[in-house]
Design an enzyme around this catalytic site. Structure first.
Site, PDB file in Angstrom:
ATOM      1  N   HIS A   1     -46.602 -60.858 -57.313  1.00 38.47           N
ATOM      2  CA  HIS A   1     -47.153 -61.858 -58.475  1.00 38.47           C
ATOM      3  C   HIS A   1     -48.095 -61.138 -59.207  1.00 38.47           C
ATOM      4  CE1 HIS A   1     -50.994 -62.003 -56.094  1.00 38.47           C
ATOM      5  NE2 HIS A   1     -50.365 -61.644 -54.972  1.00 38.47           N
TER       6      HIS A   1
ATOM      7  N   ARG B   1     -49.313 -68.522 -56.520  1.00 42.58           N
ATOM      8  CA  ARG B   1     -49.416 -67.534 -57.436  1.00 42.58           C
ATOM      9  C   ARG B   1     -48.003 -66.947 -57.405  1.00 42.58           C
ATOM     10  NH1 ARG B   1     -52.238 -66.466 -52.595  1.00 42.58           N
ATOM     11  NH2 ARG B   1     -51.993 -64.425 -51.338  1.00 42.58           N
TER      12      ARG B   1
ATOM     13  N   HIS C   1     -45.254 -61.071 -52.521  1.00 42.94           N
ATOM     14  CA  HIS C   1     -46.743 -60.522 -52.456  1.00 42.94           C
ATOM     15  C   HIS C   1     -46.517 -59.010 -51.861  1.00 42.94           C
ATOM     16  CE1 HIS C   1     -48.240 -64.690 -52.393  1.00 42.94           C
ATOM     17  NE2 HIS C   1     -46.949 -65.113 -51.720  1.00 42.94           N
TER      18      HIS C   1
ATOM     19  N   GLU D   1     -47.952 -63.635 -48.299  1.00 34.85           N
ATOM     20  CA  GLU D   1     -48.683 -62.640 -48.207  1.00 34.85           C
ATOM     21  C   GLU D   1     -48.927 -62.567 -46.562  1.00 34.85           C
ATOM     22  OE1 GLU D   1     -49.785 -59.498 -48.059  1.00 34.85           O
ATOM     23  OE2 GLU D   1     -50.554 -59.530 -50.104  1.00 34.85           O
TER      24      GLU D   1
END
Length: 329
Positions: A84, A133, A257, A187
């Site tokens: 991202h 995100r 991520h 993440e």
């Protein structure tokens, strides 16, 4: 021995192609190439001309027109990985982990730039994490694609969610790309570090301890995940849900991520735990793999729109790009 992505690499790569017809000629900096990695089999460049062969629908080249059995034996699929763009907490130098924060304007711009880099590469299905995100990055990137298909997030969390988000037009479905979200691609969870300033945390606990929490493979931060724990869930999901799509001839984009993608790259490139902790991924820079004959070939980062892009990464991708050009005439 840390490695980092750089779109400037492909200027050197194209020069190497022109001079030596090999991306691994001495002096060429290949993304993620370090002394411990094995050379990737060379795919020779293909010059693309807009008037070469007959027009075929681009999606048919890599996704349709063959039986499932044929695809499994001889198909070639594209796999695109994108970390991202910069998030609000990246900008503030805070530990983010699984806290759901949006992109900054810089992150939006990075996602758009990533989209321009992959606009000539086929995408049939998108996988992303549950975090906004990563989803924003996927949406913004696909808005740059020349096929102009609309990414649509599938809501399978309940029967009502499925029913209320159903598309009833077959034509609209054809012009859409499904987006599958999965927490397994999130993440890694930073536990009690989430929301803390990285520099202040290092001053409080010591640089060595914070470095161990961030960069070791199997030491988690307080009440958080280690990279090893993140890899266990991310790679298992990749094997169970994403790899079968590639085997069936689908072209896949993963927007996720730093740590979940490092985990997947560890699996794709067969890196050791010592090697993966030195792997760095820049925000918003796509990484292309070709899945063929049951294996993954790393091709690096597609060039940006202002960079010379005469050469394709494989014959099928060259054909896809050519057919897009013909459709625009």
């Amino acid at each position: 021995m840390a490695t980092s992505t750089s779109h400037a690499t492909f200027g050197s790569l194209q020069s190497s192609y022109l001079n030596k017809h090999s991306p691994f000629h001495k002096g060429t900096a290949m993304i993620f190439m370090t002394k411990f990695e094995r050379p990737t089999p060379v795919i020779h460049p293909v010059r693309v001309f807009s008037s070469a062969s007959p027009v075929i629908h681009p999606v048919q080249l890599l996704s349709n027109g063959t039986s499932d059995a044929t695809r499994k034996k001889s198909s070639e699929s594209a796999l695109i990985l994108i970390r991202h763009g910069e998030s609000s907490w990246n900008e503030k130098n805070l530990f983010t982990g699984c806290v759901d924060v949006p992109l900054t304007q810089k992150g939006v711009d990075e996602a758009i730039e990533a989209g321009k880099r992959i606009k000539n590469i086929p995408v049939d299905i998108i996988f992303s994490s549950h975090l906004i995100r990563a989803q924003m990055t996927a949406m913004l990137a696909m808005n740059q694609h020349r096929r102009k298909k609309v990414p649509v997030i599938e809501h399978n969390e309940s029967s009502r969610a499925q029913e209320w988000s159903e598309i009833f037009s077959e034509e609209t479905k054809k012009q859409s790309i499904p987006v599958i979200t999965a927490w397994q691609l999130n993440e890694r969870m930073y536990g009690e570090l989430q929301g803390l300033n990285k520099q202040e945390t290092a001053q409080k606990f010591g640089n060595e301890k914070v470095h161990e929490w961030r960069r070791s493979y199997d030491v988690p931060p307080p009440n958080g995940e280690s990279l090893e724990m993140c890899a266990k869930r991310a790679v298992a999901y990749f094997k169970d849900q994403i790899e079968p799509q590639l085997m069936n001839g689908k072209n896949v984009l993963i927007a996720a991520h730093g740590n979940s993608l490092r985990s997947i790259i560890m699996y794709l490139d067969k890196l050791t735990s010592e090697q993966v902790i030195n792997l760095e991924l820049s925000t918003g820079i796509p990484m292309l793999y070709i899945f063929k004959d049951g294996g993954f070939i790393r091709r690096g980062s597609p060039p940006g729109p202002t960079e010379a892009s005469v050469y394709a990464f494989s014959k099928k991708l060259a054909q896809y790009r050519q057919n897009l050009d013909n459709m625009m005439l």
